[in-house]
Design a protein around this motif. Structure first.
Motif, short mmCIF file in Angstrom:
data_model
loop_
_atom_site.label_atom_id
_atom_site.label_comp_id
_atom_site.label_asym_id
_atom_site.label_seq_id
_atom_site.Cartn_x
_atom_site.Cartn_y
_atom_site.Cartn_z
N ILE A 149 0.81 -1.22 0.00
CA ILE A 149 0.00 0.00 0.00
C ILE A 149 0.84 1.27 0.00
O ILE A 149 0.29 2.36 -0.09
CB ILE A 149 -1.00 0.02 1.18
N ILE A 150 2.15 1.14 0.08
CA ILE A 150 3.01 2.33 0.07
C ILE A 150 2.76 3.19 -1.17
O ILE A 150 2.65 4.41 -1.06
CB ILE A 150 4.50 1.94 0.20
N PRO A 151 2.63 2.62 -2.38
CA PRO A 151 2.34 3.48 -3.53
C PRO A 151 0.99 4.21 -3.40
O PRO A 151 0.86 5.34 -3.87
CB PRO A 151 2.31 2.51 -4.72
N LEU A 152 0.02 3.57 -2.77
CA LEU A 152 -1.27 4.21 -2.58
C LEU A 152 -1.16 5.36 -1.58
O LEU A 152 -1.77 6.42 -1.77
CB LEU A 152 -2.31 3.19 -2.09
N ILE A 153 -0.39 5.15 -0.53
CA ILE A 153 -0.17 6.22 0.45
C ILE A 153 0.58 7.38 -0.21
O ILE A 153 0.26 8.55 0.00
CB ILE A 153 0.59 5.70 1.69
N GLU A 154 1.57 7.05 -1.02
CA GLU A 154 2.32 8.10 -1.72
C GLU A 154 1.41 8.91 -2.63
O GLU A 154 1.51 10.14 -2.70
CB GLU A 154 3.47 7.50 -2.54
N ALA A 155 0.49 8.25 -3.31
CA ALA A 155 -0.45 8.96 -4.18
C ALA A 155 -1.28 9.96 -3.38
O ALA A 155 -1.57 11.07 -3.87
CB ALA A 155 -1.34 7.97 -4.91
N GLU A 156 -1.67 9.59 -2.18
CA GLU A 156 -2.47 10.50 -1.35
C GLU A 156 -1.62 11.63 -0.77
O GLU A 156 -1.96 12.80 -0.89
CB GLU A 156 -3.13 9.71 -0.20
N VAL A 157 -0.52 11.26 -0.14
CA VAL A 157 0.30 12.23 0.60
C VAL A 157 1.04 13.19 -0.33
O VAL A 157 1.09 14.39 -0.06
CB VAL A 157 1.29 11.47 1.52
N VAL A 158 1.58 12.66 -1.41
CA VAL A 158 2.36 13.50 -2.34
C VAL A 158 1.47 14.07 -3.44
O VAL A 158 1.45 15.27 -3.68
CB VAL A 158 3.52 12.68 -2.96
#
Length: 176
Positions: free
Chosen positions: A24-33
């Motif tokens: 889920i790190i790429p999904l979190i990156e999409a949200e946060v960044v």
């Protein structure tokens, strides 16, 4: 409002993500960044690298750190709860159902179809970090750090935490 946004930024990836923290790190990156712009890609990569050096699940460490950076201790609490509680509730609810049908061919096929999706998401994350490294540090430093890290991991069998710390030290000394 910031606490609601923090909750959503970590709740959504944890609900739709499958496969644990690294998936889920790429999904979190999409949200946060991408969506909220709380961090740059470089800052996210550094937070991820630092989080990987510490024990415990990566998603909760990322949530705590990013939540703290955005809204202090209350932000860390909100992001941490958004990461843990929904997944826990869904896991408890689905556990009985999956256990009941654990021998079903459909359940086994479903698990097999998810693995390539997770692999592609991890490949995308790797590519985005590599591209970001090229933009910020240049080809020489990116290839040097990557090559030495691969050598240390695969040949010398050095623990990843030490490799990340060495790369951070290198970056601080020669790229900072």
């Amino acid at each position: 409002m910031i606490h609601w946004e923090l909750f959503l930024a970590f709740f959504i990836p944890n609900i739709i993500g499958y496969g644990g923290g690294p998936a889920i790190i790429p999904l979190i990156e999409a949200e946060v960044v991408g969506r909220y712009g709380w961090m740059t890609s470089q800052e996210f990569a550094e937070t991820l690298a630092l989080g990987n050096t510490l024990p415990s699940p990566i998603a909760t460490k990322m949530a705590g750190q990013i939540g703290f950076d955005v809204a202090g201790a209350s932000g860390a609490l909100v992001a941490g709860l958004a990461t843990v509680v929904p997944s826990l509730l869904l896991m408890l609810g689905a556990l009985g159902l999956l256990y009941r049908y654990r021998d079903s061919p459909r359940v086994k096929r479903m698990s097999q179809w998810v693995r390539p999706v997770i692999a592609m998401m991890m490949a995308w994350l790797t590519w985005s970090f590599f591209s970001e490294g090229l933009e910020t540090s240049g080809l020489f430093h990116t290839l040097l750090i990557g090559s030495l890290a691969a050598l240390a991991l695969l040949r010398l069998r050095i623990h990843p935490a030490f490799i990340v710390m060495a790369a951070l030290a290198y970056g601080g000394l020669f790229l900072g």
